[in-house]
Design a protein around this motif. Structure first.
Motif, PDB file in Angstrom:
ATOM      1  N   SER A 340      34.221  -9.048  17.181  1.00  0.00           N
ATOM      2  CA  SER A 340      32.807  -8.829  17.453  1.00  0.00           C
ATOM      3  C   SER A 340      32.537  -7.354  17.680  1.00  0.00           C
ATOM      4  N   PHE A 341      31.366  -6.926  17.255  1.00  0.00           N
ATOM      5  CA  PHE A 341      30.938  -5.547  17.432  1.00  0.00           C
ATOM      6  C   PHE A 341      29.960  -5.457  18.595  1.00  0.00           C
ATOM      7  N   THR A 342      29.837  -4.293  19.165  1.00  0.00           N
ATOM      8  CA  THR A 342      28.911  -4.038  20.261  1.00  0.00           C
ATOM      9  C   THR A 342      28.103  -2.796  19.935  1.00  0.00           C
ATOM     10  N   ARG A 343      27.192  -2.460  20.811  1.00  0.00           N
ATOM     11  CA  ARG A 343      26.382  -1.253  20.623  1.00  0.00           C
ATOM     12  C   ARG A 343      27.245   0.000  20.468  1.00  0.00           C
ATOM     13  N   THR A 344      28.385   0.011  21.150  1.00  0.00           N
ATOM     14  CA  THR A 344      29.215   1.219  21.137  1.00  0.00           C
ATOM     15  C   THR A 344      30.259   1.214  20.018  1.00  0.00           C
ATOM     16  N   SER A 345      30.241   0.179  19.164  1.00  0.00           N
ATOM     17  CA  SER A 345      31.165   0.166  18.024  1.00  0.00           C
ATOM     18  C   SER A 345      30.830   1.314  17.078  1.00  0.00           C
ATOM     19  N   ARG A 346      31.855   1.975  16.578  1.00  0.00           N
ATOM     20  CA  ARG A 346      31.641   3.075  15.632  1.00  0.00           C
ATOM     21  C   ARG A 346      31.206   2.527  14.273  1.00  0.00           C
ATOM     22  N   MET A 351      32.299  -0.236   8.839  1.00  0.00           N
ATOM     23  CA  MET A 351      32.434  -0.121   7.388  1.00  0.00           C
ATOM     24  C   MET A 351      33.868  -0.356   6.923  1.00  0.00           C
ATOM     25  N   ASN A 352      34.831   0.061   7.758  1.00  0.00           N
ATOM     26  CA  ASN A 352      36.242  -0.028   7.369  1.00  0.00           C
ATOM     27  C   ASN A 352      36.947  -1.252   7.914  1.00  0.00           C
ATOM     28  N   PRO A 354      38.760  -4.529   8.111  1.00  0.00           N
ATOM     29  CA  PRO A 354      39.480  -5.230   7.043  1.00  0.00           C
ATOM     30  C   PRO A 354      38.797  -6.511   6.566  1.00  0.00           C
ATOM     31  N   ALA A 355      38.014  -7.156   7.434  1.00  0.00           N
ATOM     32  CA  ALA A 355      37.358  -8.405   7.043  1.00  0.00           C
ATOM     33  C   ALA A 355      36.383  -8.195   5.895  1.00  0.00           C
ATOM     34  N   PHE A 356      35.868  -6.972   5.753  1.00  0.00           N
ATOM     35  CA  PHE A 356      34.845  -6.699   4.757  1.00  0.00           C
ATOM     36  C   PHE A 356      35.409  -6.276   3.398  1.00  0.00           C
ATOM     37  N   GLY A 357      36.712  -6.106   3.317  1.00  0.00           N
ATOM     38  CA  GLY A 357      37.286  -5.710   2.034  1.00  0.00           C
ATOM     39  C   GLY A 357      36.698  -4.405   1.535  1.00  0.00           C
ATOM     40  N   ASN A 358      36.389  -4.381   0.231  1.00  0.00           N
ATOM     41  CA  ASN A 358      35.879  -3.130  -0.349  1.00  0.00           C
ATOM     42  C   ASN A 358      34.363  -3.015  -0.335  1.00  0.00           C
ATOM     43  N   TRP A 359      33.673  -4.005   0.313  1.00  0.00           N
ATOM     44  CA  TRP A 359      32.213  -3.917   0.340  1.00  0.00           C
ATOM     45  C   TRP A 359      31.661  -3.493   1.700  1.00  0.00           C
ATOM     46  N   GLY A 360      32.530  -3.229   2.680  1.00  0.00           N
ATOM     47  CA  GLY A 360      32.050  -2.791   3.981  1.00  0.00           C
ATOM     48  C   GLY A 360      31.246  -1.513   3.915  1.00  0.00           C
ATOM     49  N   ARG A 361      31.563  -0.643   2.957  1.00  0.00           N
ATOM     50  CA  ARG A 361      30.852   0.631   2.816  1.00  0.00           C
ATOM     51  C   ARG A 361      29.399   0.430   2.393  1.00  0.00           C
ATOM     52  N   TYR A 398      27.141 -11.075  12.404  1.00  0.00           N
ATOM     53  CA  TYR A 398      26.882 -12.155  11.440  1.00  0.00           C
ATOM     54  C   TYR A 398      27.689 -11.920  10.173  1.00  0.00           C
ATOM     55  N   LEU A 399      27.651 -10.700   9.669  1.00  0.00           N
ATOM     56  CA  LEU A 399      28.378 -10.396   8.436  1.00  0.00           C
ATOM     57  C   LEU A 399      29.869 -10.643   8.613  1.00  0.00           C
ATOM     58  N   LYS A 400      30.381 -10.295   9.787  1.00  0.00           N
ATOM     59  CA  LYS A 400      31.815 -10.491  10.007  1.00  0.00           C
ATOM     60  C   LYS A 400      32.157 -11.966  10.141  1.00  0.00           C
ATOM     61  N   ALA A 401      31.299 -12.706  10.837  1.00  0.00           N
ATOM     62  CA  ALA A 401      31.558 -14.138  11.014  1.00  0.00           C
ATOM     63  C   ALA A 401      31.521 -14.887   9.686  1.00  0.00           C
TER      64      ALA A 401
END
Length: 623
Positions: A340-346, A351-352, A354-361, A398-401
């Motif tokens: 899970s991400f939070t407000r302070t997540s970079r 974007m990087n 691993p769950a997002f593969g090559n489309w996180g960017r 949501y995108l990560k889940a």
């Protein structure tokens, strides 16, 4: 007999107290706004968030409720006759015996039965659990609805009060219920003796409503070590006296503090009480006075282990219960650590991931010259206002889940090899109900970049919560119309596979994205750009802040909204265009928000908030 007479005396006292329990109260200090205060600035009364409307419908990924029976006893009698009791167990979608699951025990209120948790409000609690797990709001959990009653039927007040007072007795909860559930289903309990139950306490919660809340406080008192989390809803502790949370809150709080202090788990992070009540609840002061008194004892109760929550306008009913559960579960059992991400997540970490593969960017603009900020709460996009960091965090989670199914390529690998810029395209799919119509949301960015995080992702997410299937398009700014045409073609050709209706769709957009929606919403342009005549025209175009002026009899029904202080898109230009469409007999609706600037997105917290609901209604009227 002596035990029986004692119970009768307690019950009579309860009845007498009940006559004035809704009017007499202990005065608690309040601030100038009427909010409760404590002697530490760290504590505050927290208001709950409403359950999204979509969550009351059936989710795509549905869990199941199974009925079990277990051997117990009638603990109200000295001879302890045997009793066979039911419990209803919610198993999340995809339940897998090879996994371990957190478990929540939820006790019903007076006149309730074991079925109540999952049958009240037309099965709303199950639907909400399904949606929460599907949307990644919390970890997949097992939820158990037991009963204190020996034969699972509604009883009068007196007998119910006897039964809740002994549910813990000789540990029916520990020795009968937990082993029956956790030996059959896969939880974190390696064994179901006391040692195994205590060892897995971090993965267990007990809660209840009304008399079930009183039961929760009995569990707190007698079985504190068996679970880490407590969810008492609309009810108080009766250890000191019946309705003691209202009438003697300081003594009640002191007793509860002594329970904490006697336990090796009574540390800041060793337990958490999530105490809740509706502001219009008939039992408000039983909960409120006790909670406020607990928050005065800051040497024991701190914001790390105690929180007090109110539902604005909430009454003593299951509408409040489902909202409390919706708000509490993500706190008890949030998505897996590291997921899970939070407000302070970079932003770079998102974007990087691993769950997002090559489309996180593609989640953020490909051209980094148009955005800034190191963390999610610091995100800024050129030409946009009112970026909501909480919505940004929600979208990323949501995108990560849903990372395995949320991103769709609209071009083939061969096409991307011929034109590498096509690798900067794709559809993000926010699923609604199977077979529901779809919307394609197009972010703006002056045809220089794609501001999806503020101008299309939020819209698509909210539409999915309403049950619609929504796609957010990432396009090449210099070939925006071509990419939108390809996206519409892709969705139409794969409608069955995607589980969406191929008819009655809508096109949404802000700024440059609004121009895209208007152009592809025109039947002539749709056929020209797709090269197809079989794809139906959009039933509605939803436009935000774009001064597009072309008018044609082939245009779709159009909804438009804009701010009167928009220095990029003139509200008068938008209004004149809709007047022109209306003169051709095309349905239109126009809204101008006084003083609003360009790029307000959903407009959360502003005068424009709620425009999306109006736009959905317009779409529905023209489907």
């Amino acid at each position: 007999m002596m035990r029986r007479m004692t119970y009768i005396a307690i019950i009579m006292a309860a009845m007498m107290t009940g006559l004035w329990s809704c009017t007499e109260k202990t005065e608690i200090p309040t601030d100038m706004n009427g909010n409760g205060t404590t002697n530490t600035d760290s504590f505050q009364i927290q208001m709950t968030h409403p359950v999204p409307n979509q969550y009351f419908s059936e989710a795509t990924e549905q869990g199941q409720v199974v009925r079990i029976e277990y051997e117990s006893k009638d603990y109200t009698r000295d001879d302890r006759p045997a009793a066979r009791k039911p419990a209803y167990v919610y198993l999340p979608y995809g339940y897998d015996e090879s996994r371990q699951y957190d478990v929540v025990y939820l006790m019903h209120g007076w006149t309730g039965t074991a079925e109540e948790t999952f049958e009240t409000l037309g099965g709303a609690q199950k639907n909400i659990l399904d949606w929460m797990i599907q949307q990644g709001d919390c970890k997949p959990v097992i939820v158990v609805s037991p009963t204190w009653d020996k034969d699972n039927r509604a009883k009068d007040w007196g007998e119910s009060c006897e039964e809740i007072a002994v549910f813990h007795n000789e540990n029916e909860y520990e020795n009968d219920l937990i082993p029956a559930v956790e030996s059959r289903f896969s939880t974190y309990a390696e064994t179901t003796d006391r040692a195994g139950i205590v060892a897995s306490r971090d993965h267990r919660a007990f809660g209840g409503f009304s008399l079930g809340s009183v039961t929760t406080w009995y569990i707190f008192e007698h079985c504190f070590d068996l679970q880490r989390f407590f969810l008492p809803m609309s009810g108080d502790s009766w250890h000191v006296s019946i309705f003691g949370g209202q009438t003697v809150p300081e003594q009640t709080a002191q007793f509860l503090a002594s329970v904490v202090q006697a336990s090796p788990y009574g540390t800041d992070n060793g337990f958490h009480v999530w105490h809740a009540v509706g502001t219009q609840d008939a039992r408000f002061y039983q909960t409120h006075n006790q909670a406020m008194a607990c928050m005065q004892l800051t040497d024991v109760f701190t914001p790390h282990n105690f929180s007090y929550h109110q539902r604005e306008g909430g009454q003593h009913d299951y509408n409040s219960v489902v909202e409390f559960v919706y708000n509490a579960l993500p706190f008890f059992f949030p998505p897996e650590a590291g997921q899970s991400f939070t407000r302070t997540s970079r932003i770079s970490d998102v974007m990087n991931d691993p769950a997002f593969g090559n489309w996180g960017r593609l989640i953020f603009p490909v051209d980094e010259g148009y955005w800034s900020g190191e963390t999610l709460e610091q995100l800024r996009l050129v030409w946009y206002n009112y970026i909501d960091p909480d919505k940004t965090v929600e979208i990323c989670n949501y995108l990560k889940a849903h990372a395995g199914s949320v991103f769709l390529d609209i071009y083939t690998e061969a096409e991307k090899q011929d034109d590498p810029q096509k690798r900067n395209t794709g559809l993000f799919f926010f699923r609604g109900n199977p077979g529901a119509p779809f919307a394609v949301c197009n972010a703006g960015g002056a045809f220089a970049y794609v501001g999806a995080m503020h101008d299309s992702f939020p819209h698509a997410l909210e539409l999915s919560k309403l049950g619609y299937n929504a796609f957010a398009l990432i396009y090449r700014p210099e070939y925006a119309y071509e990419d939108l045409a390809r996206a519409i073609t892709y969705i139409y050709d794969h409608a069955d596979e995607l589980g969406v209706s191929a008819s009655g769709y809508s096109l949404w957009g802000g700024s440059a994205g609004a121009r895209m929606a208007a152009v592809l919403g025109n039947e002539d342009y749709l056929q020209e750009l797709t090269g197809r005549t079989d794809i139906p025209q959009a039933s509605a175009v939803i436009m935000q802040y774009m001064g597009y002026s072309m008018v044609s009899s082939q245009d779709a029904a159009t909804y438009a909204c804009v701010g009167t202080n928009d220095g990029i898109a003139s509200w008068r230009t938008m209004q004149r265009r809709l007047q022109g469409l209306s003169s051709l007999g095309i349905p239109t609706e126009f809204h101008a928000y006084d003083g609003h600037p360009h790029g307000f997105g959903l407009g959360t917290g502003t005068v424009a908030e709620g425009w999306l609901t109006d736009a959905v209604r317009f779409w529905e009227e023209n489907r």
